[in-house]
Design an enzyme around this catalytic site. Structure first.
Site, PDB file in Angstrom:
ATOM      1  CG  HIS A 228       4.964 -21.500  18.489  1.00  0.00           C
ATOM      2  ND1 HIS A 228       5.825 -22.555  18.727  1.00  0.00           N
ATOM      3  CD2 HIS A 228       5.720 -20.378  18.567  1.00  0.00           C
ATOM      4  CE1 HIS A 228       7.042 -22.071  18.946  1.00  0.00           C
ATOM      5  NE2 HIS A 228       7.006 -20.750  18.857  1.00  0.00           N
ATOM      6  NE  ARG A 274       7.041 -19.025  15.267  1.00  0.00           N
ATOM      7  CZ  ARG A 274       7.141 -17.895  15.974  1.00  0.00           C
ATOM      8  NH1 ARG A 274       6.104 -17.118  16.121  1.00  0.00           N
ATOM      9  NH2 ARG A 274       8.291 -17.561  16.523  1.00  0.00           N
ATOM     10  CG  HIS A 332       2.402 -18.176  18.580  1.00  0.00           C
ATOM     11  ND1 HIS A 332       2.645 -18.206  19.937  1.00  0.00           N
ATOM     12  CD2 HIS A 332       3.426 -17.451  18.032  1.00  0.00           C
ATOM     13  CE1 HIS A 332       3.762 -17.524  20.197  1.00  0.00           C
ATOM     14  NE2 HIS A 332       4.233 -17.042  19.064  1.00  0.00           N
TER      15      HIS A 332
HETATM   16  C1  SIN Z   1       8.978 -18.181  20.326  1.00  0.00           C
HETATM   17  O1  SIN Z   1       9.693 -17.843  21.250  1.00  0.00           O
HETATM   18  O2  SIN Z   1       9.080 -19.266  19.771  1.00  0.00           O
HETATM   19  C2  SIN Z   1       7.913 -17.263  19.853  1.00  0.00           C
HETATM   20  C3  SIN Z   1       8.482 -15.997  19.410  1.00  0.00           C
HETATM   21  C4  SIN Z   1       7.497 -15.226  18.620  1.00  0.00           C
HETATM   22  O3  SIN Z   1       6.325 -15.557  18.595  1.00  0.00           O
HETATM   23  O4  SIN Z   1       7.916 -14.279  17.970  1.00  0.00           O
END
Ligand code: SIN
Length: 493
Positions: A228, A274, A332
């Site tokens: 993340h 992401r 993440h």
């Molecule tokens: C986030 O809220 O940035 C993470 C959401 C996710 O991992 O799907």
């Protein structure tokens, strides 16, 4: 003492809870380390749940965005299932009592996150979605008469009988017990705790995955770990998440010189998939020393929309309403895991998996934002419904029933110092940017630890997969890549 159960579910995040509920009326024994979903990654999830709920949105568009984010490495059948069942899953959660955020006239408020072409994310309590959904499902499980829920339990072994998994071995804080079950479901979450910083809870250390691998279950895509881009930069270990929805509301990433990190990097800018944002943030931190997410001055109702981020920032002396938020990349989500089919069956009869530990291929090489809680609900409920229909005592209806019980365990855990070494090695070599040299060196670092703890062997498996996959795709980025047509397409995305 040995006891016999039809279904044993391990883990009380949303995947475990949904599986247990959907198996009714077949009796379920639910085992977890803590009560009410506490300590699960589900509880920390801020992003919401993706579903094509808007009239202007379509299942096909959700499928296309999921496949694009996953760099086409996805199992398209599972993606189709995920997106198709998503709207009904939202309605089912509402029927369980989850109150999703609405505009005051009863219409769902739909948010936008990275990689989504339209606003498609439902939230409950703003960024407290995971907490709200888990709490509601935990209450439903506590009230369900077909489920017995035991917490403060550590599952430290699987029971094999002939060719089947036929139960678990548990440690109840000193005393151990064998619990036999016709079907065992692992819903134990991800592996973030194997990295120096993670948005996962400390318990997400891959113990369930390691156990299943020790029992001979097949794995898939272990190298695909999502980082993340915006964990709160306040040290190492489990870090608070700063949700992507904040970028959906207009927050911008800036490097240490004040330059916009995503300027000219991708047509979707700060809302690019992401993996792309994470690599830019990772690089910008190295080049300029720091990255911040600037949400100051935005017309945001912080306590209503982002109570979790606001509280985490304030706890560290940062007021995001007026100050930029320091952020860093952090492990993440594990797209890889135990190889499962579209129901959740692993390669070993009697052993099943749901949620982050499972890899049906639905997320491909990089999960689309807010598809993970959705996966837990859709595939958890599919698995539960399937198990609920199995004939009683299916594990005993074969030759395996007369075979001896065999206990499979992972052996000792690494001590604190060795875990530090492992995390550093994983962070350097298997982070957002990877090279063959780095992966080889990390593997050499872990080799002497392999006999001392299962975490080192799991780390080695991940490194070996990352080493073998020479082309960059999705979250697996090799700067020394061998260019293939699919990696070129990913780069261009
Ligand atoms: C986030 O809220 O940035 C993470 C959401 C996710 O991992 O799907």
């Amino acid at each position: 003492m040995v006891r016999d159960w039809p279904i044993i579910v391990v883990g009380s995040g949303i995947a475990g809870l949904c599986t247990a509920l959907a198996a009714a009326p077949r009796p379920v024994l639910l085992l977890s380390r803590r009560r009410d979903g506490v300590g699960s990654a589900s509880m920390l999830a801020q992003g919401g749940i993706a579903a094509a709920m808007d009239n202007a949105d379509t299942i096909e568009a959700h499928v296309a965005d999921t496949m694009r984010a996953g760099a086409g490495h996805n199992d398209s059948h599972c993606v189709q299932l995920l997106a198709t069942i998503a709207p009904a899953s939202i309605h089912w959660l509402q029927a369980q009592g989850v109150a999703f955020d609405n505009d005051g006239d009863g219409n769902l408020q739909l948010g936008r996150e990275g990689g989504h072409g339209v606003a498609r994310i439902v939230h409950a309590g703003g960024d407290a979605t995971g907490l709200r959904v888990t709490t509601m499902l935990a209450a439903a499980v506590a009230a369900a008469t077909h489920i017995e829920w035991r917490s403060d339990v550590e599952v430290d072994g699987l029971i094999r009988r002939g060719g089947r998994i036929a139960g678990v071995h548990v440690d109840n804080g000193g005393s151990s017990q064998t619990l036999l079950g016709s079907d065992v479901v692992l819903a134990t979450g991800g592996i973030g705790a194997l990295f120096p910083s993670t948005t996962n809870p400390p318990g997400a250390n891959g113990a369930g995955l390691a156990l299943a691998l020790a029992a001979g279950a097949a794995s898939r895509d272990l190298e695909f770990v999502q980082f993340h881009p915006t964990a709160l930069d306040v040290g190492a270990g489990s870090l608070p998440l700063v949700t992507e929805a904040l970028r959906g509301a207009g927050a911008r990433l800036r490097d240490g010189t004040g330059r916009l990190v995503m300027a000219d990097a991708h047509p979707l800018g700060d809302l690019a998939p992401r993996d792309i944002v994470a690599r830019r943030v990772w690089q910008a931190r190295r080049e300029t020393g720091a990255v911040t997410l600037d949400a100051s001055g935005l017309a945001i109702d912080w306590p209503r929309m982002f109570p979790t981020v606001l509280a985490a920032c304030l706890q560290h002396g940062i007021d995001p309403r007026w100050m930029p938020i320091p952020v860093t990349t952090a492990a993440h989500f594990h797209m890889g895991g135990l190889q499962t089919d579209d129901i959740g069956r692993t390669s070993i009869p009697g052993l099943h998996a749901a949620g982050e530990i499972a890899c049906s291929g639905v997320h491909g090489a990089n999960r689309l934002a807010s598809n993970s809680l959705l996966e837990c609900v859709v595939f958890g409920r599919r698995l539960g419904a399937y198990l609920g229909k199995q004939p009683a005592a299916s594990s005993h209806a074969s030759n395996d029933a007369v075979a001896a019980l065999e206990l499979v365990m992972c052996g000792p855990c690494l001590d604190h110092e060795a875990m530090q070494l492992l995390r550093d090695a994983m962070g350097h070599a298997a982070g957002p940017i990877r090279t063959a040299k780095g992966l080889r060196e990390a593997s050499e670092t872990l080799a002497p630890l392999a006999g001392r703890g299962w975490q080192a062997r799991l780390g080695q498996s991940i490194l070996a997969c990352a080493y073998r996959r020479q082309a960059s795709i999705g979250a697996h980025w090799r700067t020394d890549e061998v260019i293939t047509s699919s990696s070129a397409a990913t780069t261009a995305a």
